[in-house]
Design a protein around this motif. Structure first.
Motif, PDB file in Angstrom:
ATOM      1  N   MET A 197       0.977  -1.012  -0.131  1.00  0.00           N
ATOM      2  CA  MET A 197      -0.159   0.075   0.138  1.00  0.00           C
ATOM      3  C   MET A 197       0.907   1.713   0.122  1.00  0.00           C
ATOM      4  O   MET A 197       1.818   1.129   0.494  1.00  0.00           O
ATOM      5  N   THR A 198       0.589   2.235  -0.621  1.00  0.00           N
ATOM      6  CA  THR A 198       1.003   3.641  -0.710  1.00  0.00           C
ATOM      7  C   THR A 198      -0.099   4.832   0.104  1.00  0.00           C
ATOM      8  O   THR A 198      -1.197   5.089  -0.911  1.00  0.00           O
ATOM      9  N   LEU A 199       0.868   5.567   0.846  1.00  0.00           N
ATOM     10  CA  LEU A 199      -0.481   6.128   1.410  1.00  0.00           C
ATOM     11  C   LEU A 199       0.513   7.210   1.773  1.00  0.00           C
ATOM     12  O   LEU A 199       1.793   7.558   2.182  1.00  0.00           O
ATOM     13  N   ALA A 200      -0.390   8.308   2.133  1.00  0.00           N
ATOM     14  CA  ALA A 200       0.103  10.204   1.793  1.00  0.00           C
ATOM     15  C   ALA A 200      -0.695  10.464   3.302  1.00  0.00           C
ATOM     16  O   ALA A 200      -1.639  10.375   3.680  1.00  0.00           O
ATOM     17  N   ILE A 201      -0.095  10.657   4.515  1.00  0.00           N
ATOM     18  CA  ILE A 201       0.668  10.753   5.419  1.00  0.00           C
ATOM     19  C   ILE A 201       0.656  12.193   5.649  1.00  0.00           C
ATOM     20  O   ILE A 201       1.364  12.924   5.604  1.00  0.00           O
ATOM     21  N   GLU A 202      -0.409  13.040   6.469  1.00  0.00           N
ATOM     22  CA  GLU A 202      -0.271  13.816   6.533  1.00  0.00           C
ATOM     23  C   GLU A 202      -1.034  15.361   7.635  1.00  0.00           C
ATOM     24  O   GLU A 202      -2.780  15.769   7.273  1.00  0.00           O
ATOM     25  N   PRO A 203      -0.316  15.499   9.250  1.00  0.00           N
ATOM     26  CA  PRO A 203      -1.081  15.962   9.729  1.00  0.00           C
ATOM     27  C   PRO A 203      -1.172  17.834   9.803  1.00  0.00           C
ATOM     28  O   PRO A 203      -0.440  18.154   9.330  1.00  0.00           O
ATOM     29  N   MET A 204      -2.197  18.159   9.914  1.00  0.00           N
ATOM     30  CA  MET A 204      -2.374  19.489   9.348  1.00  0.00           C
ATOM     31  C   MET A 204      -3.291  19.649  11.200  1.00  0.00           C
ATOM     32  O   MET A 204      -4.244  19.592  11.880  1.00  0.00           O
ATOM     33  N   PHE A 205      -2.633  21.331  11.657  1.00  0.00           N
ATOM     34  CA  PHE A 205      -3.250  20.946  13.230  1.00  0.00           C
ATOM     35  C   PHE A 205      -2.875  22.867  13.445  1.00  0.00           C
ATOM     36  O   PHE A 205      -3.003  23.354  12.480  1.00  0.00           O
TER      37      PHE A 205
END
Length: 249
Positions: A197-205
């Motif tokens: 699996m290829t995923l874009a992990i992106e926290p936005m706070f």
């Protein structure tokens, strides 16, 4: 259906990811006070196309630029224009590249000049949340473990988390299944990560609210209370025993 990439596809995504990573790292020295966001966008565009790739965002659902550049209270999707960067700004740049049909997607928040300690800690904590989320990834883990790990940094520091803005799968398409919220959620509890699996992990706070406004341009998203926002993102590959960052070293 969440796609599983084969070795050939993964190698193309590695090449795409290196282009995306390299330009984001170059921006650390490039972004200066007095520079317009349009200048930054042109610099990124020229770098991507000079490396036999295509900007993922340009023309995507009508988006008019190669980058999203979001300053201070803008969370994401800021359209580059004549706005000038100022000393003390925090500037989030989101970049995607397509190499031979495969996307990578990454974002970085830059501190321009001097900021107060609270802002500096906030930006660093948002990046820390990205790596805390990544730290639990491996084949067989529930996706919600990633979401909970990211959220834990926000809870610990009382940051706002936007439930309407999420990470996502990435590959042949810029946005693929699954959606990846930065908060614990029922849907992610049902998804088991698998190798390939290829995923874009992106926290936005944010430093305040978890509520946002959509600007009249129908792209830019800002915090409702004007509090500063930060955004970090990596494209990663799930492996049997962990993960590989495709948009990093």
């Amino acid at each position: 259906m969440i796609s599983i990439k084969n070795e050939q596809e993964i190698e193309l995504m590695r090449k795409s990811g290196k282009i995306t990573y390299d330009i984001l790292m170059k921006l650390k020295d490039y972004i200066k006070p007095g520079m317009s966001t349009k200048q930054i966008d042109e610099y990124v565009h020229d770098y991507i196309v000079s490396h036999d790739a295509i900007p993922s965002f340009l023309g995507y659902e009508g988006y008019p630029a190669s980058t999203c550049i979001s300053i201070n209270d803008m969370v994401v999707h800021g359209i580059p224009d004549d706005t000038k960067i100022k000393n003390g700004d925090i500037v989030s740049v989101d970049v995607g590249s397509i190499y031979k049909g495969y996307h990578s997607d990454s974002a970085y928040t830059y501190i321009v000049g001097k900021v107060d300690k609270k802002t500096e800690k906030f930006v660093n904590d948002t990046q820390k949340a990205l790596y805390k989320g990544l730290s639990v990834i491996k084949s067989g883990v529930k996706l919600n473990e990633v979401c909970k790990a990211i959220e834990s940094i926000a809870i610990e520091n009382k940051y706002g988390v936007f439930d309407c803005l999420t990470g996502h799968g990435v590959g042949k398409d810029l946005h693929e299944d699954p959606y990846i919220p930065n908060i614990s959620n029922y849907e992610s509890e049902k998804i088991i990560l698998k190798s390939g699996m290829t995923l874009a992990i992106e926290p936005m706070f944010s430093l305040g609210t978890n509520k946002v406004w959509l600007l009249p341009d129908e792209w830019g998203i800002v915090t409702r209370d004007g509090s500063k926002a930060a955004h970090f993102e990596h494209t990663i590959l799930v492996t049997e025993n962990g993960y590989e960052i495709l948009t990093g070293e």
